[in-house]
Motif scaffolding. Structure first.
Motif, PDB file in Angstrom:
ATOM      1  N   GLU A 147      -1.628   2.020 -17.347  1.00 30.48           N
ATOM      2  CA  GLU A 147      -0.289   2.057 -17.932  1.00 30.48           C
ATOM      3  C   GLU A 147      -0.235   3.099 -19.049  1.00 30.48           C
ATOM      4  N   LEU A 148       0.691   4.038 -18.919  1.00 29.50           N
ATOM      5  CA  LEU A 148       0.865   5.088 -19.916  1.00 29.50           C
ATOM      6  C   LEU A 148       2.317   5.128 -20.370  1.00 29.50           C
ATOM      7  N   GLU A 149       2.519   5.396 -21.653  1.00 33.16           N
ATOM      8  CA  GLU A 149       3.877   5.554 -22.166  1.00 33.16           C
ATOM      9  C   GLU A 149       4.507   6.805 -21.558  1.00 33.16           C
ATOM     10  N   VAL A 150       5.817   6.758 -21.371  1.00 34.70           N
ATOM     11  CA  VAL A 150       6.504   7.889 -20.763  1.00 34.70           C
ATOM     12  C   VAL A 150       6.317   9.157 -21.592  1.00 34.70           C
ATOM     13  N   GLU A 151       6.186   9.010 -22.926  1.00 34.66           N
ATOM     14  CA  GLU A 151       5.976  10.178 -23.785  1.00 34.66           C
ATOM     15  C   GLU A 151       4.665  10.880 -23.464  1.00 34.66           C
ATOM     16  N   VAL A 152       3.652  10.116 -23.050  1.00 39.88           N
ATOM     17  CA  VAL A 152       2.363  10.717 -22.670  1.00 39.88           C
ATOM     18  C   VAL A 152       2.535  11.561 -21.410  1.00 39.88           C
ATOM     19  N   TRP A 153       3.251  11.010 -20.438  1.00 37.71           N
ATOM     20  CA  TRP A 153       3.506  11.750 -19.209  1.00 37.71           C
ATOM     21  C   TRP A 153       4.291  13.028 -19.504  1.00 37.71           C
ATOM     22  N   GLU A 155       4.567  14.790 -22.233  1.00 38.93           N
ATOM     23  CA  GLU A 155       3.790  15.804 -22.941  1.00 38.93           C
ATOM     24  C   GLU A 155       2.775  16.470 -22.023  1.00 38.93           C
ATOM     25  N   MET A 156       2.089  15.682 -21.197  1.00 39.12           N
ATOM     26  CA  MET A 156       1.084  16.237 -20.300  1.00 39.12           C
ATOM     27  C   MET A 156       1.720  17.215 -19.317  1.00 39.12           C
ATOM     28  N   CYS A 157       2.860  16.844 -18.757  1.00 42.18           N
ATOM     29  CA  CYS A 157       3.538  17.716 -17.792  1.00 42.18           C
ATOM     30  C   CYS A 157       4.138  18.937 -18.488  1.00 42.18           C
ATOM     31  N   ARG A 158       4.694  18.739 -19.672  1.00 43.44           N
ATOM     32  CA  ARG A 158       5.306  19.842 -20.406  1.00 43.44           C
ATOM     33  C   ARG A 158       4.287  20.906 -20.760  1.00 43.44           C
ATOM     34  N   GLU A 159       3.066  20.496 -21.073  1.00 41.80           N
ATOM     35  CA  GLU A 159       2.003  21.462 -21.385  1.00 41.80           C
ATOM     36  C   GLU A 159       1.735  22.406 -20.216  1.00 41.80           C
ATOM     37  N   CYS A 160       2.013  21.943 -19.000  1.00 42.19           N
ATOM     38  CA  CYS A 160       1.807  22.763 -17.805  1.00 42.19           C
ATOM     39  C   CYS A 160       3.109  23.363 -17.281  1.00 42.19           C
ATOM     40  N   GLY A 161       4.183  23.251 -18.063  1.00 34.83           N
ATOM     41  CA  GLY A 161       5.444  23.865 -17.674  1.00 34.83           C
ATOM     42  C   GLY A 161       6.286  23.034 -16.728  1.00 34.83           C
ATOM     43  N   GLU A 163       8.601  19.395 -15.868  1.00 34.25           N
ATOM     44  CA  GLU A 163       9.343  18.250 -16.380  1.00 34.25           C
ATOM     45  C   GLU A 163       8.898  17.005 -15.625  1.00 34.25           C
ATOM     46  N   PHE A 164       8.546  15.965 -16.335  1.00 36.90           N
ATOM     47  CA  PHE A 164       8.112  14.722 -15.700  1.00 36.90           C
ATOM     48  C   PHE A 164       9.317  13.896 -15.270  1.00 36.90           C
ATOM     49  N   VAL A 165       9.256  13.388 -14.044  1.00 33.53           N
ATOM     50  CA  VAL A 165      10.283  12.497 -13.514  1.00 33.53           C
ATOM     51  C   VAL A 165       9.594  11.274 -12.936  1.00 33.53           C
ATOM     52  N   ASP A 166      10.027  10.099 -13.358  1.00 34.63           N
ATOM     53  CA  ASP A 166       9.477   8.843 -12.846  1.00 34.63           C
ATOM     54  C   ASP A 166      10.306   8.403 -11.648  1.00 34.63           C
TER      55      ASP A 166
END
Length: 298
Positions: A147-153, A155-161, A163-166
């Motif tokens: 379980e990860l907070e959405v903010e972690v997802w 940030e991780m995706c943003r670092e690679c350019g 946008e994270f979508v659940d």
């Protein structure tokens, strides 16, 4: 004011590892699947389409599907960065990466590695590339789940350019913002899908990389290793494709002589692009011949 009709749309590259939910996502996005998915061992090389219509434009966006190997994703991504794949990168207007939410720290590390591999392809599109990049987290059936907070997802995706979508979030999030598939469609509709008329950033049509060496058909493939032969053959095809799509006067003249209409010529070029993507799948297969093809799974 009538909506602009984009007839030559840029493409979406939909990628993910085996069992990453690529096809479940595609079905949710388009409402259907490519007819050959029932007989294919892998969805790599398949294509589909997404009609888009807004108050400002309407178009049908082709979707190319590829599968990232479970090992050495960087080797896979390097194929897209080869000179033979330059036209592929030029045709892309969006990247969608799907992955299963992790059940362990090892899974999370693998997702990071895959994100970085696809990021390298995005960078290969050039500094001025302005497409959309979405990383879609698909449901994980394994227990326990990490379980990860959405903010972690995010940030991780943003670092690679990206946008994270659940995928599991419906319609809107707690802040009233578009989420889940609604956000995917919103992001795709906001993208610019009109294909650029120029090959390079400097507008020099002569700068076509290695394709120029194939104009006179000097290489016949004899004595080559299979990887180079496929690459050269792709180069010959893409040199002709470049001339046809990007305004070569000689190519246009030949079409008129043979009575080929603009619509027929455009359809032929789309077919060539699709065939070239299939050849890229073959190219990747040869370059990673030590890997076995996994049993197909959605």
């Amino acid at each position: 004011m009538s909506a602009l009709e984009i007839t030559n749309s840029r493409r979406i590259l939909l990628v993910g590892q085996r069992s990453s939910g690529k096809l479940a996502f595609l079905k949710a996005l388009t409402g259907s699947l490519p007819p050959t998915t029932t007989t294919s061992t892998s969805p790599a090389g398949l294509s589909h389409s997404l009609p888009l219509k807004t108050p400002y434009y309407k178009t049908t966006v082709p979707i190319w599907i590829d599968e990232i190997p479970l090992t050495a994703p960087n080797t896979w991504s390097s194929t897209y960065l080869s000179p033979e794949a330059r036209e592929v990168l030029h045709a892309l207007g969006g990247f969608i990466l799907t992955f299963r939410k992790p059940s362990s720290e090892a899974d999370l590390a693998r997702i990071r590695e895959v994100l970085r591999a696809v990021q390298s392809i995005v960078k290969g599109c050039g500094y001025a590339w302005d497409g959309v990049c979405l990383a879609v987290g698909m449901p994980q059936s394994l227990q326990p789940r990490l379980e990860l907070e959405v903010e972690v997802w995010e940030e991780m995706c943003r670092e690679c350019g990206f946008e994270f979508v659940d995928f599991e979030v419906k319609a809107r999030n707690e802040f009233g913002e578009s989420a889940g598939m609604e956000r995917v469609k919103e992001a795709l509709e906001a993208n610019d899908w009109a294909a650029d008329d120029e090959l390079g950033e400097d507008g020099d049509e002569e700068d076509v990389g290695s394709f120029g060496s194939f104009e006179n058909g000097e290489d016949d493939g004899e004595g080559m290793d299979p990887l180079k032969f496929i690459g050269d053959e792709m180069g010959r095809e893409m040199f002709g494709l470049h001339r046809a799509i990007f305004g070569d006067e000689e190519s246009t003249g030949e079409s008129s002589v043979h009575g080929v209409t603009d619509d027929e010529d455009e359809e032929a070029q789309v077919e060539k692009l699709e065939a070239m993507m299939m050849r890229m799948s073959a190219l990747k297969g040869i370059s990673s011949s030590t890997q076995t093809i996994p049993t197909y799974s959605k």
